[in-house]
Every structure is written in C-alpha cells, then in structure tokens.
Design an enzyme around this catalytic site. Sequence first.
Site, PDB file in Angstrom:
ATOM      1  N   CYS A  89       0.820  -1.214   0.000  1.00 14.44           N
ATOM      2  CA  CYS A  89       0.000   0.000   0.000  1.00 14.44           C
ATOM      3  C   CYS A  89       0.852   1.262   0.000  1.00 14.44           C
ATOM      4  O   CYS A  89       0.351   2.350  -0.298  1.00 14.44           O
ATOM      5  CB  CYS A  89      -0.956   0.013   1.185  1.00 14.44           C
ATOM      6  SG  CYS A  89      -0.141  -0.025   2.794  1.00 14.44           S
ATOM      7  N   ARG A 117       4.222   1.341  -1.444  1.00 13.19           N
ATOM      8  CA  ARG A 117       5.310   1.330  -2.413  1.00 13.19           C
ATOM      9  C   ARG A 117       5.050   0.339  -3.546  1.00 13.19           C
ATOM     10  O   ARG A 117       4.415  -0.701  -3.343  1.00 13.19           O
ATOM     11  CB  ARG A 117       6.642   0.990  -1.743  1.00 13.19           C
ATOM     12  CG  ARG A 117       6.753  -0.420  -1.196  1.00 13.19           C
ATOM     13  CD  ARG A 117       8.062  -0.626  -0.428  1.00 13.19           C
ATOM     14  NE  ARG A 117       8.154   0.293   0.702  1.00 13.19           N
ATOM     15  CZ  ARG A 117       8.961   1.352   0.728  1.00 13.19           C
ATOM     16  NH1 ARG A 117       9.763   1.612  -0.286  1.00 13.19           N
ATOM     17  NH2 ARG A 117       8.965   2.148   1.782  1.00 13.19           N
ATOM     18  N   ASP A 127       7.051  -4.091  11.106  1.00 12.75           N
ATOM     19  CA  ASP A 127       7.338  -5.513  10.915  1.00 12.75           C
ATOM     20  C   ASP A 127       6.748  -6.105   9.645  1.00 12.75           C
ATOM     21  O   ASP A 127       7.247  -7.113   9.144  1.00 12.75           O
ATOM     22  CB  ASP A 127       6.813  -6.311  12.114  1.00 12.75           C
ATOM     23  CG  ASP A 127       7.644  -6.091  13.362  1.00 12.75           C
ATOM     24  OD1 ASP A 127       8.830  -5.745  13.231  1.00 12.75           O
ATOM     25  OD2 ASP A 127       7.104  -6.262  14.469  1.00 12.75           O
ATOM     26  N   ALA A 166     -10.521  -7.358   6.290  1.00 13.58           N
ATOM     27  CA  ALA A 166      -9.941  -8.278   7.263  1.00 13.58           C
ATOM     28  C   ALA A 166      -8.612  -8.838   6.766  1.00 13.58           C
ATOM     29  O   ALA A 166      -8.185  -9.905   7.190  1.00 13.58           O
ATOM     30  CB  ALA A 166     -10.910  -9.433   7.550  1.00 13.58           C
ATOM     31  N   GLY A 167      -7.962  -8.092   5.867  1.00 14.26           N
ATOM     32  CA  GLY A 167      -6.627  -8.472   5.436  1.00 14.26           C
ATOM     33  C   GLY A 167      -5.603  -8.126   6.496  1.00 14.26           C
ATOM     34  O   GLY A 167      -5.941  -7.790   7.636  1.00 14.26           O
TER      35      GLY A 167
END
Length: 448
Positions: free
Chosen positions: A51, A53, A109, A183-184
Amino acid sequence: MSTGVVTAGRVTHRSGNVDQLAAVSPESQDAAVAALLTVPDIEEAYVLSTCNRVEAYVVGSDHAVGRAALEEFFAGIDDEAIVTTDHDESLRHLLRVAAGLESVILGEDQIIGQVRTAYEDARDADGIGSMLESAVTKAIHVGERARTETEINEGVVSLGSAATRRVAKEIDLEGAFSLVVGAGEMGQLAARSLAAAGVDELVVANRTVAHAEHLIDDITDETDVTATAAPLEALDTVATRADVVVAATGSEEPVLERRHFADGDATGAEPEQVVVDLGQPRDVAPAATALPSVCVFDLDDLESITDETREQRADAAREVEAIIDREFDLLCEQYKRARADEAIAAMYESAERIKEREVDTALSHFDGEVTEDQREVVESMADSLVNQLLAPPTKSLREAAAEDDWSTIHTALQLFNPEFDADDGAFAPPTAVTGANGEAGIGATDDD
C-alpha cells in the site's frame, strides 16, 4: 552467476501520492514480473507492491536496458514520482526496505513478510536468477537481523497501530463504537490495535465474512471488547453509527461513499466520526471528506505519527544502518567471488578439454593395449600439470575480483570461454557502471 547489472525503479509514499501509487500498482506481483521478463535482454525481475510502495528490480545487460524496461513499467504517471537507481544504490535500497528504514512507520514488521512474499511470487514467475537470489535473500537476512539485534520495531510497529494513535488525537477511544472495513493484514492490525485501545464495540466488515469471523474470534479471546463480523453490504447501516472507521481493503473502487456517514453539523469540539483510509487505491470516496461531521485521514496524514516514531527509534536506526553497511559489503564481495569463479571455471573447463585430448593422443602412441595403471599414470601427470599451471592465474583472478580489476577477468573469459562476448557489455562491473551515488534514469533522483 548472472553477468548483468541491477536497475530499480520505485514509486513510494515519499515520492508519490496515494493516487499515483494506485495508478502503478500491478494486478499481482507475479504477473508484473512475468511482464518485465518479456522485455528483450531482461534476465531477472522482482516486484514488491504494497500500500505504500511499488518497486521493480530488473537484471539486464546494462542500465540502459533496465531503465527502458522500468520506463515502460511505470508509464502513465508523472516522472517526478518515479525514483530510479543503478546497481549499487538499488541493492542498498532493497536492504533498507527489508530492514524497515524506508517504511512509513520506521522499523515496522509487516514489510519483511511482504518482501518474502514478493520473492516467492517472483520465483513462481521465473524471475529469480543468481543475481536477485543473492540480493533478496540478503535483504531478508538483514531484515531479520534488524529486528532481533536492535529495538527498531519497539512501540508503534504498523500503519494499523498508527491509525489508532491518530484517531486517539481526535476522540476518546474508550467506550467508542469502531468499524474496521477489511480483514486483510492491515485490517487485522487495525482491529487488534483498536481493541487494545479500549473501544467498547468493534465491527469488522469484510467481503468474505468467514475471514472477519476468524479475526473476531481471536480478538474476543484476547480482550473484553464486544466484537462482531459483518458483510460489506451491512455498511449502509453500520458505518453511520460508528465513531471510528478504519478502512483497509484491496478494492479497486471506494467501498465507503458519502451516504455511509453521518451528515451532521459537527458543532462540538470533536467530530462525530473519525475515518482513517488506509486503502490503496482509496477506500473512502472523496465526496465524504466534504461532510462537516466527518474527519477523514489518509496515508499522507499519518506523517505526524511516523515522525514521532522516527525520533524514538533514531538510535536503533543508526544500529541498523551499520548492519546494512556491513551486509552490503558482504553482498558485493559475494558477487565478486562469483564472477571470479566464473572465469576460473571457464579456465579449468578449457584446460580439461585440452588435457583429455592430449592424454588420448599420448596413449595412442603406446605399443599394444594400454593398461589401467598406465592410463592412470598419464592422467595423474596431466592433472598435476594442469593444477600447477593454473594455480597462479586462479590466485590472480581472485585478487583481481577483490580489487575490482575487471579487465583481467574480461581477458580470462575471452581466452577460455568461447561463448563470451566482451563487446556486448554484459560483464560490465557494477561499481564501474554506477559510480558512488548511482544514476537516476527517469523521474526523481534518489534523495527522498
């Protein structure tokens, strides 16, 4: 070892805006790699699309070939949003990406998992050869070291948690009714962060309700939050009631329109609804931002949170930079050894062919049938001669690679590899091609 060089291009949260990122985002990483491999003289390709790059790395015979392929890949947006780098800077940047130094949230992370996934996608598309295999696996190794040996990922570690902190600056989250759309991975992080912040009720809306239900089960097991799952069709009734909305889907079109939000006057000190749009492309229609009762933030608006995080992690970032410097040097040495080994292998293969021919000729002069012992004596003598004769040039080639003496390696390949063509530019040394700072072929320079 590939005799090409790496050229990379990217559009990121630093060089472009949300709409430009959306414009260059491929349908899938493996499809993007496959498309790059159709460009003549492109040997390898790797594409990382998140989202924040879209980055493409290609291995070609020279940088002109790589830049031409990248120009086509990033066609359709302003050149100012595109950053291109040559070999050394491309490799160093990839290590920084995996370590989290190039992320919106310094040290977050999620990026290392995204680098791994992109690696698997590129392998599935036959885009990973010897050059990118070494580069990407080295980047993953650097990312792991950064997170285990430093405190680069302490505190706010994702855009999901950054969104929660940004919302908390606008309204009191304790007792709030919150809605997460999607819900990703990003939606999961946002939902967990909101639950931990003490919201009273949480709804996760997703196209596939089962995925939302699985997330809800985990959250209710870990917290006291009242949480439920809902289909996207429920947004017409749920979104209007939500105090907080975080949207993070992969939809090509906005999933939240003006009608989904409260149309009040917002005369109080706090807005009636706070919305954070983490979608790329946008999940919230632009018309919704005109509502006086709704305060909408997008990825660009999280900069204040990321600045705070950068200050907190400045010391850790310097430690990570030191790790990158060392690992980058090791990667360059690895490439040098591999290219020296290619010349050495060609030399020994050529010598082996000559040795076998001359041994057969010598044995043909023996009277009668040649015994096994006689053949062994002749072959042993020939092997000894070859090894003694090639030992000094083998040492010289390894020293030449270590000292960037590529003309010596060129000469060896010309002498011993009948298929080597020095005129095609394929064995141009990376350091000699790029110089110290790399070169931007299209778009902006690498100063973002």
